[in-house]
Design a protein around this motif. Structure first.
Motif, PDB file in Angstrom:
ATOM      1  N   ALA A   1      41.994  39.905  34.787  1.00  0.00           N
ATOM      2  CA  ALA A   1      42.105  38.957  35.913  1.00  0.00           C
ATOM      3  C   ALA A   1      41.154  39.312  37.056  1.00  0.00           C
ATOM      4  O   ALA A   1      41.096  38.601  38.062  1.00  0.00           O
ATOM      5  N   HIS A   2      40.409  40.407  36.902  1.00  0.00           N
ATOM      6  CA  HIS A   2      39.487  40.859  37.967  1.00  0.00           C
ATOM      7  C   HIS A   2      38.395  39.819  38.214  1.00  0.00           C
ATOM      8  O   HIS A   2      37.846  39.247  37.277  1.00  0.00           O
ATOM      9  N   ILE A   3      38.078  39.587  39.482  1.00  0.00           N
ATOM     10  CA  ILE A   3      36.987  38.677  39.851  1.00  0.00           C
ATOM     11  C   ILE A   3      35.989  39.467  40.680  1.00  0.00           C
ATOM     12  O   ILE A   3      36.310  39.908  41.794  1.00  0.00           O
ATOM     13  N   PRO A   4      34.780  39.682  40.146  1.00  0.00           N
ATOM     14  CA  PRO A   4      33.766  40.474  40.878  1.00  0.00           C
ATOM     15  C   PRO A   4      33.497  39.894  42.267  1.00  0.00           C
ATOM     16  O   PRO A   4      33.431  38.667  42.437  1.00  0.00           O
ATOM     17  N   GLY A   5      33.373  40.768  43.233  1.00  0.00           N
ATOM     18  CA  GLY A   5      33.023  40.333  44.584  1.00  0.00           C
ATOM     19  C   GLY A   5      34.193  39.922  45.449  1.00  0.00           C
ATOM     20  O   GLY A   5      34.012  39.520  46.596  1.00  0.00           O
ATOM     21  N   ILE A   6      35.408  39.976  44.894  1.00  0.00           N
ATOM     22  CA  ILE A   6      36.593  39.621  45.694  1.00  0.00           C
ATOM     23  C   ILE A   6      37.580  40.785  45.659  1.00  0.00           C
ATOM     24  O   ILE A   6      37.949  41.270  44.588  1.00  0.00           O
TER      25      ILE A   6
END
Length: 469
Positions: free
Chosen positions: A387-392
Motif C-alpha cells: 500500500a506504500h505510495i512513494p513521495g507521501i
C-alpha cells in the motif's frame, strides 16, 4: 404529455379535473453518496407520533434517513395555501379569500470533498465495507462510503414492495450505513490505543518480549499471527510488525479497566456525536460492563484477547478513525460532522457541538515513538508494504479481525461468510495530519488489502492539494 393535453382541451366539460405540479427529489445515480444523503418518503404513522414530526400531515414527504432525516426541518420548508371561491364549472370567482405563500426549504452545505468522495467510491468498488475520510483538525468528514449501496431514487416516489423486501432481506445489509452503524472487532488497529495506554502508564516504553509464535496466559496458549514468531520485540517493532505476543503481554500488565479507561477517553464505546441518525455506540468492555450486562465476573484471560482488538470490543469505522486521529493529533479529539456549520442556524450549532474539542493527555515522546512506528507499517518491514505510495508520508495501522474462532475458520476455509475483516486506518503526514482515512473491507481477510483502498483516497487528497496554487 398526452393526458395533460386532454385535460387542458376538456377543462370546461371536466371542471373536477385539475393538474397540480408536484416536485420530487432526484438523487445522484448508482447509489453515489446514498447512505450519507439518505432519502425522502411519505411520513409514516410511527413518525407522526415522534417529536419533531407531530405537526406534519399524512402524505407529507419528509427525510427518512441520512442528512435528509437529520436536517429535515431545515431542508423541508413549509407548504403554502390558497382559499378561493369557484363557480359550478370550477372556475375561480373574484379575488382569493386567503393566500399564504409557501416557504422554500433552506440550502445545506456539506463538508464532503466531491473529488475525494469519487476516489473513495472508486477505491471500494463493489467490495463490502466502508471508507471514511476526515480532517482531524476540524472533524469535517471529507468522504463517506458504505457498501453495498442502494438507489435513493427508488424511494423518491414510492418504492415497490418487492424492491423493499429485497433490500431488507439482503444479508449484506445495503440500507445499513456501515461507516457509523457496523459494530465490529477492530483487530490489530486497536493496538495503537493499547500502545498509547501502555506508554501513558509507563509500561510500554521499557517492555521487551521474545515472540516465538505464541505465549501462555492463565493456562491457555495464545498464538501470534506469525507462527514462527517475531523474535525480540520492543514497542516500535510490535506496531509495524503487529506482534500479538507483545500486545497480549501489555494487556496482561495493564488489566481490562485501565485499557477501558484509555479507550473510553478516546471515544470508544460511545457515539461520536456525528450529525447523522442512528449512529451505533460500539462496545468497550470492562469489569463493570460485564457485571452490568451479564451479571458475571470478568476473567483475566478475557483481557488477553482485548489486547489485540478481539473479544468483546466492537467499534464503528468512524469511531476508530476519530480515536486514532486524536492520537495522531497529540490527544486532540474532535467531533465528526458532515454539515458545514457556517450555513446552519445558530441554534443548530449549539445543539450539535461541532466545534467542541476534548484534549486527551498524550506524552510527546510517546506520540513521536508511536507515530514513527506507524510510518513504518507501509515500508518493506511493515504489514502493508504493497500500500506504500512513494513521495507521501503515510502512517497507519493494519488489522485483521476474526468473525469466528480460528479453529472454526480452519474447518470452513472456503466459506467466505467466515472470512476475517480487513481494517486500516492511515493518515498523512505522520504527525498532526491533514487527512485521516479508515477502511473496513468485510471478508477481506488481510489488513494490507484494506490499506490499499485507504491509500488510494489519501493519494487523491495529496494530489489535489499539490495541484492547487
Amino acid at each position: 404529455p398526452d393526458e395533460e393535453a386532454f385535460i387542458e382541451a376538456h377543462r370546461t366539460e371536466l371542471p373536477e379535473l385539475d393538474t397540480i405540479m408536484a416536485y420530487r427529489r432526484l438523487y445522484p445515480l448508482k447509489g453515489f453518496m446514498a447512505h450519507l444523503i439518505g432519502y425522502v418518503g411519505e411520513v409514516s404513522e410511527d413518525m407522526l407520533n415522534q417529536p419533531g414530526f407531530e405537526l406534519y400531515d399524512p402524505g407529507d414527504v419528509v427525510g427518512k434517513s441520512g442528512v435528509e432525516l437529520q436536517y429535515n426541518s431545515i431542508l423541508m420548508g413549509k407548504n403554502g395555501s390558497r382559499r378561493v371561491v369557484v363557480d359550478s364549472h370550477g372556475r375561480e370567482v373574484g379575488q382569493p379569500l386567503e393566500e399564504k405563500p409557501a416557504v422554500a426549504g433552506k440550502d445545506l452545505k456539506l463538508t464532503i470533498d466531491v473529488d475525494l468522495q469519487i476516489a473513495a467510491e472508486e477505491a471500494i468498488g463493489d467490495k463490502n465495507g466502508a471508507l471514511v475520510a476526515m480532517d482531524p483538525h476540524t472533524g469535517e468528514i471529507l468522504a463517506m462510503v458504505s457498501r453495498p449501496t442502494f438507489d435513493p431514487n427508488d424511494f423518491a416516489v414510492r418504492i415497490k414492495r418487492g424492491d423493499w423486501n429485497k433490500l431488507v432481506t439482503d444479508p449484506d445489509k445495503p440500507l445499513l450505513n456501515k461507516a457509523i452503524q457496523a459494530q465490529l472487532a477492530p483487530g490489530s488497529t486497536f493496538k495503537i490505543l493499547m500502545a498509547t495506554a501502555g506508554w501513558q502508564e509507563n509500561i510500554a516504553q521499557t517492555l521487551n518480549v521474545h515472540c516465538n509464535g505464541g505465549a501462555e496466559f492463565y493456562g491457555r496458549r495464545f498464538g501470534c499471527w506469525v507462527k514462527s514468531g517475531h523474535g525480540e520485540v520492543d514497542l516500535t517493532k510490535a506496531i509495524y510488525q503487529s506482534c500479538d505476543v507483545f500486545f497480549y503481554t501489555l494487556a496482561n500488565k495493564l488489566g481490562i479497566d485501565r485499557i477501558a479507561k484509555y479507550a473510553s477517553s478516546f471515544g470508544l464505546g460511545q457515539r461520536t456525536g456525528i450529525d447523522l441518525p442512528q449512529e451505533a455506540s460500539g462496545v468497550m468492555p470492562s469489569e463493570e460492563w460485564k457485571l452490568r450486562n451479564f451479571r458475571q465476573k470478568w476473567f483475566a484471560g478475557e483481557t488477553i484477547s482485548v489486547g489485540i482488538g478481539q473479544g468483546a470490543v466492537a467499534v464503528t469505522p468512524v469511531q476508530l478513525m476519530r480515536a486514532i486521529a486524536a492520537i495522531s493529533m497529540d490527544g486532540r479529539l474532535v467531533v465528526p460532522h458532515v454539515a458545514d456549520p457556517t450555513g446552519l442556524p445558530s441554534n443548530y450549532l449549539e445543539v450539535s457541538h461541532f466545534t467542541e474539542v476534548k484534549n486527551v493527555p498524550v506524552d510527546e515522546t510517546g506520540w513521536n515513538t508511536i507515530t514513527d512506528a506507524m510510518s513504518r507499517v507501509l515500508l518493506p518491514e511493515g504489514t502493508a508494504p504493497s500500500a506504500h505510495i512513494p513521495g507521501i508520508d503515510i502512517a497507519g495501522k493494519t488489522g485483521s479481525a476474526q468473525v469466528v474462532s480460528l479453529a472454526t475458520r480452519a474447518k470452513h476455509q472456503n466459506n467466505e461468510d467466515l472470512a476475517q475483516n480487513g481494517w486500516f486506518v492511515g493518515f498523512t503526514p505522520r504527525r498532526s495530519p491533514d487527512v485521516i482515512v479508515c477502511a473496513l473491507f468485510q471478508g477481506g481477510e488481510h489488513g494490507r488489502l484494506a490499506a490499499r483502498l485507504a491509500t488510494q483516497v489519501i493519494k487523491a487528497y495529496v494530489d489535489k492539494q499539490r495541484q492547487q496554487p
